[in-house]
Design an enzyme around this catalytic site. Sequence first.
Site, PDB file in Angstrom:
ATOM      1  N   CYS A 136      66.559 -15.560 -22.815  1.00  0.00           N
ATOM      2  CA  CYS A 136      66.423 -16.472 -23.956  1.00  0.00           C
ATOM      3  C   CYS A 136      67.330 -16.021 -25.104  1.00  0.00           C
ATOM      4  O   CYS A 136      68.543 -16.050 -24.959  1.00  0.00           O
ATOM      5  CB  CYS A 136      64.950 -16.602 -24.368  1.00  0.00           C
ATOM      6  SG  CYS A 136      64.649 -18.028 -25.421  1.00  0.00           S
TER       7      CYS A 136
ATOM      8  N   HIS B 261      62.540 -18.197 -19.206  1.00  0.00           N
ATOM      9  CA  HIS B 261      61.772 -16.940 -19.233  1.00  0.00           C
ATOM     10  C   HIS B 261      61.186 -16.617 -17.849  1.00  0.00           C
ATOM     11  O   HIS B 261      60.018 -16.924 -17.590  1.00  0.00           O
ATOM     12  CB  HIS B 261      60.629 -17.058 -20.251  1.00  0.00           C
ATOM     13  CG  HIS B 261      61.062 -16.999 -21.676  1.00  0.00           C
ATOM     14  ND1 HIS B 261      61.169 -15.814 -22.370  1.00  0.00           N
ATOM     15  CD2 HIS B 261      61.415 -17.979 -22.543  1.00  0.00           C
ATOM     16  CE1 HIS B 261      61.568 -16.059 -23.612  1.00  0.00           C
ATOM     17  NE2 HIS B 261      61.729 -17.374 -23.746  1.00  0.00           N
TER      18      HIS B 261
ATOM     19  N   GLU C  43      60.197 -13.831 -16.763  1.00  0.00           N
ATOM     20  CA  GLU C  43      59.124 -12.835 -16.864  1.00  0.00           C
ATOM     21  C   GLU C  43      57.739 -13.483 -16.987  1.00  0.00           C
ATOM     22  O   GLU C  43      56.743 -12.893 -16.555  1.00  0.00           O
ATOM     23  CB  GLU C  43      59.383 -11.871 -18.037  1.00  0.00           C
ATOM     24  CG  GLU C  43      59.028 -12.371 -19.431  1.00  0.00           C
ATOM     25  CD  GLU C  43      59.995 -13.416 -19.985  1.00  0.00           C
ATOM     26  OE1 GLU C  43      60.994 -13.730 -19.311  1.00  0.00           O
ATOM     27  OE2 GLU C  43      59.740 -13.913 -21.099  1.00  0.00           O
TER      28      GLU C  43
END
Length: 260
Positions: free
Chosen positions: A127, A230, A232
């Site tokens: 990001c 994202h 994660e």
Amino acid sequence: MKKLFLSLLIFALFPFFAVAQEYKPIIGVSATESSPASTPSTYVNAVKRAGGVPVVIPITTDSTQIAAILSVVDAVVMTGGADIDPLKYMGEEPIRALGEITPTRDEFDMMLIKMAVKRGLPLFGICRGEQLLNVAFGGTLYQDIPSQAGAYIKHNQDAPGSYGTHSIDIEKNSLIYKLLGSEKAVVNSFHHQAVKEPAPGFKVTAKSKDGIVEAIEMIGTDKVWGTQFHPESFVNAGDDFFLPLFEHLVKKAKEYRAGK
Ligand code: MN
């Protein structure tokens, strides 16, 4: 007695052999402005799930602190956050739709990225981390997608972080294609800025259907890249589709350590 001594010796040495066999690389994860010595647990958990040992890199603009930290980590994850100062880093006046900027973190992130890549450390930008990676090497950003890029897709989703809301097309000749094995993916989206022109020496490796850049990589290496989305958040929630991105970072980190 001799037998007892031998078994004690083996018992005492075993942990050293075990550690030598499975070195777990140390992955530095950049801190965020809201709490300058910590970072969201989603990044930390994704690194752990990929077999790495996460350590948070606190925000500092002291280059000797950054250099000391980089000498003990094997790879770096640049995390998400606020908007970059467009005047200072891109020579552009701030448009009205620019969001919050965080000058100290800008300086820290820029130093960290440049120093890490210069050392040859593997680096994954996520990001804001992907956007700053691009700017650090001379690329530009849209300060605000709706007002500058004419995009029709909602890139600031109102949905859980681990839920994908828009699709991306992945460039076949790219690291993320190699890792994900797919030309398509559905990603989450929490951004109003995006890469405009990739930096010299970088290429765009994924785009949304409205042409917004969703991934970049440094040309000629497989250890410096970034995603606008994202991954994660998915990995943290137990969805393993994007886990190979973190596993690759851990693999490159091991190679970096071995090559020292
Ligand atoms: Mn998006």
